[in-house]
Design a protein around this motif. Structure first.
Motif, PDB file in Angstrom:
ATOM      1  N   GLU A   1       0.811  -1.213   0.000  1.00 58.21           N
ATOM      2  CA  GLU A   1       0.000   0.000   0.000  1.00 58.21           C
ATOM      3  C   GLU A   1       0.850   1.272   0.000  1.00 58.21           C
ATOM      4  OE1 GLU A   1      -2.801  -0.073   3.169  1.00 58.21           O
ATOM      5  OE2 GLU A   1      -3.917  -1.793   2.368  1.00 58.21           O
ATOM      6  N   LYS A   2       2.104   1.172   0.422  1.00 56.81           N
ATOM      7  CA  LYS A   2       2.988   2.335   0.426  1.00 56.81           C
ATOM      8  C   LYS A   2       3.172   2.876  -0.990  1.00 56.81           C
ATOM      9  CE  LYS A   2       6.196   5.364   1.313  1.00 56.81           C
ATOM     10  NZ  LYS A   2       5.810   6.709   1.780  1.00 56.81           N
ATOM     11  N   THR A   3       3.315   1.973  -1.961  1.00 58.23           N
ATOM     12  CA  THR A   3       3.478   2.393  -3.350  1.00 58.23           C
ATOM     13  C   THR A   3       2.096   2.652  -3.938  1.00 58.23           C
ATOM     14  OG1 THR A   3       5.382   0.902  -3.482  1.00 58.23           O
ATOM     15  CG2 THR A   3       4.598   1.868  -5.533  1.00 58.23           C
ATOM     16  N   LYS A   4       1.790   3.923  -4.127  1.00 59.65           N
ATOM     17  CA  LYS A   4       0.429   4.310  -4.500  1.00 59.65           C
ATOM     18  C   LYS A   4       0.218   4.436  -6.005  1.00 59.65           C
ATOM     19  CE  LYS A   4      -0.290   6.885  -0.183  1.00 59.65           C
ATOM     20  NZ  LYS A   4       1.030   6.571   0.410  1.00 59.65           N
ATOM     21  N   TYR A   5       1.297   4.787  -6.728  1.00 61.98           N
ATOM     22  CA  TYR A   5       1.150   5.028  -8.163  1.00 61.98           C
ATOM     23  C   TYR A   5       2.340   4.472  -8.935  1.00 61.98           C
ATOM     24  CZ  TYR A   5      -2.469   8.243  -6.600  1.00 61.98           C
ATOM     25  OH  TYR A   5      -3.581   8.779  -6.006  1.00 61.98           O
ATOM     26  N   PHE A   6       2.078   4.212 -10.226  1.00 66.92           N
ATOM     27  CA  PHE A   6       3.104   3.624 -11.078  1.00 66.92           C
ATOM     28  C   PHE A   6       3.153   4.368 -12.416  1.00 66.92           C
ATOM     29  CE2 PHE A   6       1.219   0.453  -8.339  1.00 66.92           C
ATOM     30  CZ  PHE A   6       2.320  -0.122  -7.724  1.00 66.92           C
ATOM     31  N   ILE A   7       4.357   4.697 -12.854  1.00 66.90           N
ATOM     32  CA  ILE A   7       4.524   5.297 -14.175  1.00 66.90           C
ATOM     33  C   ILE A   7       5.206   4.281 -15.077  1.00 66.90           C
ATOM     34  CG2 ILE A   7       5.768   7.046 -15.512  1.00 66.90           C
ATOM     35  CD1 ILE A   7       5.177   9.055 -13.370  1.00 66.90           C
ATOM     36  N   CYS A   8       4.548   3.968 -16.186  1.00 65.29           N
ATOM     37  CA  CYS A   8       5.069   2.986 -17.149  1.00 65.29           C
ATOM     38  C   CYS A   8       5.493   3.705 -18.428  1.00 65.29           C
ATOM     39  CB  CYS A   8       4.000   1.949 -17.490  1.00 65.29           C
ATOM     40  SG  CYS A   8       3.449   0.972 -16.078  1.00 65.29           S
ATOM     41  N   PRO A   9       6.588   3.261 -19.057  1.00 69.56           N
ATOM     42  CA  PRO A   9       7.060   3.925 -20.276  1.00 69.56           C
ATOM     43  C   PRO A   9       6.342   3.479 -21.547  1.00 69.56           C
ATOM     44  CG  PRO A   9       8.566   2.173 -19.682  1.00 69.56           C
ATOM     45  CD  PRO A   9       7.532   2.223 -18.601  1.00 69.56           C
ATOM     46  N   SER A  10       5.469   2.476 -21.440  1.00 70.40           N
ATOM     47  CA  SER A  10       4.782   1.976 -22.637  1.00 70.40           C
ATOM     48  C   SER A  10       3.538   1.183 -22.244  1.00 70.40           C
ATOM     49  CB  SER A  10       5.722   1.077 -23.449  1.00 70.40           C
ATOM     50  OG  SER A  10       6.119  -0.059 -22.692  1.00 70.40           O
ATOM     51  N   LYS A  11       2.677   0.967 -23.217  1.00 69.03           N
ATOM     52  CA  LYS A  11       1.471   0.145 -22.989  1.00 69.03           C
ATOM     53  C   LYS A  11       1.860  -1.302 -22.682  1.00 69.03           C
ATOM     54  CE  LYS A  11      -1.416   2.861 -26.139  1.00 69.03           C
ATOM     55  NZ  LYS A  11      -2.144   2.849 -27.438  1.00 69.03           N
ATOM     56  N   ILE A  12       2.947  -1.760 -23.295  1.00 68.12           N
ATOM     57  CA  ILE A  12       3.412  -3.124 -23.050  1.00 68.12           C
ATOM     58  C   ILE A  12       3.656  -3.347 -21.566  1.00 68.12           C
ATOM     59  CG2 ILE A  12       5.370  -4.705 -23.365  1.00 68.12           C
ATOM     60  CD1 ILE A  12       5.625  -3.654 -26.218  1.00 68.12           C
ATOM     61  N   VAL A  13       4.364  -2.413 -20.937  1.00 65.85           N
ATOM     62  CA  VAL A  13       4.688  -2.534 -19.515  1.00 65.85           C
ATOM     63  C   VAL A  13       3.434  -2.399 -18.662  1.00 65.85           C
ATOM     64  CG1 VAL A  13       5.999  -1.546 -17.595  1.00 65.85           C
ATOM     65  CG2 VAL A  13       7.046  -1.698 -19.864  1.00 65.85           C
ATOM     66  N   ALA A  14       2.565  -1.463 -19.003  1.00 59.45           N
ATOM     67  CA  ALA A  14       1.317  -1.286 -18.255  1.00 59.45           C
ATOM     68  C   ALA A  14       0.476  -2.557 -18.300  1.00 59.45           C
ATOM     69  CB  ALA A  14       0.534  -0.107 -18.824  1.00 59.45           C
ATOM     70  N   ASN A  15       0.400  -3.177 -19.471  1.00 57.56           N
ATOM     71  CA  ASN A  15      -0.357  -4.435 -19.597  1.00 57.56           C
ATOM     72  C   ASN A  15       0.283  -5.549 -18.785  1.00 57.56           C
ATOM     73  OD1 ASN A  15      -2.198  -3.227 -21.317  1.00 57.56           O
ATOM     74  ND2 ASN A  15      -1.158  -3.883 -23.176  1.00 57.56           N
TER      75      ASN A  15
END
Length: 386
Positions: free
Chosen positions: A147-161
């Motif tokens: 829960e400490k890590t609240k948000y994620f930034i991905c460099p591409s749709k591949i990584v987000a998926n």
């Protein structure tokens, strides 16, 4: 705003390392007070950036990883920050950048670099016997379900998926922001001068068509099938030349090239800190990587006005429009497909090649550092109003 950046190495060399270094500088330029928690940091003479050196156990990969994760968390907790940004094998952050992708997916996808089932099997067994492998999986799982890590930034749709499929992370916590580059440093100015310089350096002729490959891990980035493809191309097109920049079992690939009798056509130049001349001199950049969340080399090449042939397994494929700024390889293991794309590139009329060069530069202009940090700051402002 007080921001902490945490990564093992925040330095100019390496993909994630250089990205976090650039990010620290960009945050500082936005007026933020930045603290860098790392074992190594080469940012100097910036009053807005404070380096906190993290002690690590200097032997055994497992202990290096674990000691940095534990000690960085301990040190960061000594101060209060508006935002803690981390990447890599770290325990403690609010916002996590997946610049290296999802490790558990990389483990499987990277096996594509081995041709045989036996090669894949032996590599996987070696991973299973590695304490570092299990530690990385543990840290990654902790990051994505903590829960400490609240948000994620991905460099591409591949990584987000990969993130949503593997760890079921809520998509509302994920933001896709493609990496930025210094669009002034990487530009298409002086392409003719660069080309003449490179032609002279390698005794190439004016009529030669130059392909470029750049990586720090030649096996993973697909140099083996690329050489196989170039061998096929060389049988038909003697004016095709290729420059190999970087490192990663270079002696193996030199010998392979010699056995194929390609020494006069393929030039290995090792690691170079500044490769803008090669980007500008090349007609096409080829990157049939088996895995890459989003390769900066792809945007750098585009920024220098050089279109690219890139694997669909990299995030860079998401910004390529077939025939406008490059071509996409569906299967980077397939040398025939790579050969077909290279043959298509070399057969382009001069006018079309120039048109694609302009298209490449226009694409890269969308991913300047200025636009990149603006998107990040807008996102940070939304999740951290203070």
């Amino acid at each position: 705003m007080k921001i902490a950046i945490v990564h093992k190495n925040v330095i100019s060399a390496g993909g994630a390392e250089r990205y976090m270094r650039n990010l620290a500088v960009l945050f500082a330029e936005q007026g933020c007070n930045v603290s860098v928690y790392a074992a190594k940091c080469d940012i100097v003479n910036n009053p807005k950036i404070v380096f906190h050196k993290i002690k690590i156990i200097p032997f055994l990969p497992f202990l290096k990883i674990l000691s940095f994760a534990i000690n960085s968390e301990k040190e960061i907790k000594r101060e209060k920050y508006d935002l803690i940004v981390g990447t890599g094998n770290v325990f403690y952050q609010d916002l996590y950048f997946l610049s290296g992708g999802v490790y558990s997916r990389y483990v499987w996808i990277s096996l594509l670099k081995y041709r045989t089932f036996l090669g894949k099997f032996l590599r996987y067994v070696r991973r299973l016997l590695s304490p570092s492998h299990w530690l990385k999986l543990y840290i990654e799982k902790r990051i994505f379900i903590n829960e400490k890590t609240k948000y994620f930034i991905c460099p591409s749709k591949i990584v987000a998926n990969n993130l949503t499929e593997t760890y079921k992370v809520d998509s509302s916590k994920i933001k896709i922001i493609i990496n930025g580059i210094d669009a002034e440093k990487f530009n298409s100015v002086g392409k003719d001068i660069a080309r003449k310089s490179v032609l002279r350096k390698f005794s190439f002729s004016d009529s030669d068509f130059i392909f470029l490959f750049v990586s720090s891990n030649h096996f993973l980035k697909g140099l083996e099938p690329l050489l196989d493809a170039f061998y096929l191309l060389n049988k038909e097109q003697k004016n095709a030349k290729m420059i190999i920049v970087g490192k990663g079992r270079e002696n193996y690939f030199r010998k392979k090239s010699e056995k194929m009798q390609l020494s006069d056509f393929v030039k290995f130049i090792g690691w170079h800190d500044d490769i803008r001349e090669f980007y500008r001199a090349a007609d096409f950049f080829v990157y049939p990587s088996f895995y890459d969340p989003f390769p900066n080399v792809a945007i750098e090449s585009l920024a220098c006005g050089t279109p690219i042939i890139v694997s669909s397994l990299t995030g860079a494929s998401e910004i390529i429009e077939e025939g406008k700024n490059g071509f996409i390889i569906k299967n980077p293991r397939d040398a025939i497909e790579i050969f077909d794309k290279m043959k298509k590139a070399i057969s382009l009329r001069k006018e079309k090649l120039m048109e694609m060069s302009v298209g490449a530069r226009k694409t890269a202009e969308n991913f300047s550092n200025e636009k990149h940090i603006k998107k990040i700051m807008e996102f940070v402002g939304a999740i951290c109003p203070s």
